[in-house]
Design an enzyme around this catalytic site. Structure first.
Site, PDB file in Angstrom:
ATOM      1  N   LYS A  46      36.866  38.674  37.036  1.00 16.40           N
ATOM      2  CA  LYS A  46      38.080  38.711  37.567  1.00 16.40           C
ATOM      3  C   LYS A  46      39.025  38.266  36.989  1.00 16.40           C
ATOM      4  O   LYS A  46      39.040  36.996  36.433  1.00 16.40           O
ATOM      5  CB  LYS A  46      38.061  38.238  39.004  1.00 16.40           C
ATOM      6  CG  LYS A  46      39.069  38.008  39.597  1.00 16.40           C
ATOM      7  CD  LYS A  46      38.974  37.182  41.032  1.00 16.40           C
ATOM      8  CE  LYS A  46      40.159  37.002  41.877  1.00 16.40           C
ATOM      9  NZ  LYS A  46      39.860  36.320  43.116  1.00 16.40           N
ATOM     10  N   LYS A  68      38.163  43.623  38.131  1.00 16.12           N
ATOM     11  CA  LYS A  68      39.438  43.682  38.914  1.00 16.12           C
ATOM     12  C   LYS A  68      40.392  42.770  38.304  1.00 16.12           C
ATOM     13  O   LYS A  68      40.281  41.917  37.638  1.00 16.12           O
ATOM     14  CB  LYS A  68      39.080  42.494  40.159  1.00 16.12           C
ATOM     15  CG  LYS A  68      40.172  42.227  41.135  1.00 16.12           C
ATOM     16  CD  LYS A  68      39.825  41.285  42.163  1.00 16.12           C
ATOM     17  CE  LYS A  68      41.114  40.735  42.981  1.00 16.12           C
ATOM     18  NZ  LYS A  68      40.816  39.562  43.626  1.00 16.12           N
TER      19      LYS A  68
HETATM   20  C1  PBG Z   1      40.708  35.208  46.420  1.00 14.77           C
HETATM   21  C2  PBG Z   1      40.960  36.719  46.199  1.00 14.77           C
HETATM   22  C3  PBG Z   1      42.127  37.205  45.653  1.00 14.77           C
HETATM   23  C4  PBG Z   1      42.239  38.554  45.585  1.00 14.77           C
HETATM   24  C5  PBG Z   1      40.944  38.836  46.238  1.00 14.77           C
HETATM   25  N1  PBG Z   1      40.424  37.722  46.368  1.00 14.77           N
HETATM   26  C6  PBG Z   1      43.450  36.406  45.191  1.00 14.77           C
HETATM   27  C7  PBG Z   1      43.562  35.624  44.166  1.00 14.77           C
HETATM   28  O1  PBG Z   1      42.501  35.477  43.226  1.00 14.77           O
HETATM   29  O2  PBG Z   1      44.394  34.835  43.720  1.00 14.77           O
HETATM   30  C8  PBG Z   1      43.168  39.708  45.395  1.00 14.77           C
HETATM   31  C9  PBG Z   1      42.979  40.868  45.928  1.00 14.77           C
HETATM   32  C10 PBG Z   1      44.213  41.614  45.847  1.00 14.77           C
HETATM   33  O3  PBG Z   1      45.332  41.397  45.143  1.00 14.77           O
HETATM   34  O4  PBG Z   1      44.480  42.722  46.536  1.00 14.77           O
HETATM   35  N2  PBG Z   1      40.266  34.463  45.321  1.00 14.77           N
END
Ligand code: PBG
Length: 317
Positions: A189, A242
């Site tokens: 991520k 992601k």
């Molecule tokens: C929580 C999380 C996030 C997303 C999914 N889980 C935001 C982040 O990490 O700031 C993003 C999902 C999206 O942008 O559609 N940690």
């Protein structure tokens, strides 16, 4: 003479298509806000809504009727605190939402496991001063996982990018008897600007700093393989890359290297870009989403999390 165009004739083209995807591969994210009494539009994500606990069962039933196999749940609690205790409250928003869906549908419920929607500072771990603490956060993540599993979650999806979170969560689940509950790790991520609209949608923006001390740096691809390997060693059953479109190379590398079930998340910013361009008439919404999803699958995704899943089901399901 070789003529590549012979196989591009209508009808033949479909026969030789190398990539297929269907509704069976798609996961619809849902935001549930316990302060709402009716659905509320998300401004930065045209066509997307936050559900209330009351509106949720009907929406989930609709998704099930459309043939969507699974949803990814995000909770917006009425109250936040330093420790994110709302994340593991048995009567918390995500626990109540999970129970409501499991009681009324056969959908697979995947619960996002992170503290950022529940902490007053908006970070994914506990905080001391300006520091995001790692090891102190792990037992809390374990508690959240158990409370989500107790509420009926089918798959736990930790997204906080704390080191050793998978080991902590696997251990806590096993200790509580949830040995058969799979973990879908947000393994690779990235600290991406494409999460911008999500932070409005989930009210999970942070009060200081950024997420770069825990989420991955966009220039790095080899590091993603390392992250995935560690999560698999710690017990992840599925892994995720992601965002999706800007990271297709990473997706392909992960799938080739490990061959494990691999998810890609077409994130809020990816959704918003296409939706906004479509609103202006600059892109065909349908064609752009279909192409993007096909390409994400071509790059190696087995599962795709996309805000457009419901639209896909309505159009092509
Ligand atoms: C929580 C999380 C996030 C997303 C999914 N889980 C935001 C982040 O990490 O700031 C993003 C999902 C999206 O942008 O559609 N940690």
């Amino acid at each position: 003479m070789r003529r590549m165009r012979r196989l591009r004739a209508a009808g033949i083209r479909e026969l030789v298509a190398e990539t297929q995807f269907s509704l069976k591969n798609l996961i619809q994210p849902i935001f549930v806000d316990e302060r709402l009494s009716e659905p509320q539009a998300i401004k930065s994500m045209p066509g997307q809504f936050r559900q209330s606990l009351e509106s949720l069962p009907a929406e989930a039933g609709l998704l099930e009727d459309l043939g969507i196999p699974a949803v990814l749940l995000f909770g917006l609690p009425a109250n936040k605190d330093e420790m994110g205790t709302g994340a593991y409250d048995p009567m918390g928003v995500i626990q109540r939402a999970t129970r409501a869906i499991k009681e009324t549908t056969n959908l697979i419920v995947i619960t996002d496991l992170c503290l950022c929607e529940y902490t007053s500072h908006g970070h994914c771990g506990l905080v001391r001063g300006q520091k995001i603490l790692n090891d102190e956060t792990l037992p809390i993540l374990g508690e959240v996982a158990v409370s989500q599993a107790q509420a009926g979650s089918d798959i736990i999806a930790p997204s906080g990018m704390m080191d050793h979170m998978i080991r902590a969560i696997r251990g806590a689940l096993d200790l509580d008897g949830f040995t058969d509950t799979p973990i879908l790790s947000y393994a690779a991520k990235y600290a991406s600007t494409f999460y911008g609209p999500f932070r409005e949608a989930a009210e999970s923006g942070f009060s200081f700093g950024d997420r770069r001390s825990y989420q991955m740096d966009p220039p790095n691809a080899a590091e993603a393989l390392w992250e995935v390997q560690l999560d698999l060693e710690e017990g992840a059953d599925m892994v995720m890359v992601k965002p999706a479109m800007p990271y297709l190379d990473v997706l392909r590398a992960v799938k080739d290297m490990f061959g494990v079930p691999t998810a890609a998340y077409q994130v809020s910013g990816e959704y918003a870009m296409i939706a906004a361009a479509a609103e202006r008439g600059w892109l065909s919404e349908q064609a752009a989403f279909l192409e993007s999803l096909t390409c994400i699958r071509r790059a190696g995704a087995d599962l795709i999390i996309t805000y457009w899943a419901k639209n896909y089901a309505e159009l092509c399901g």
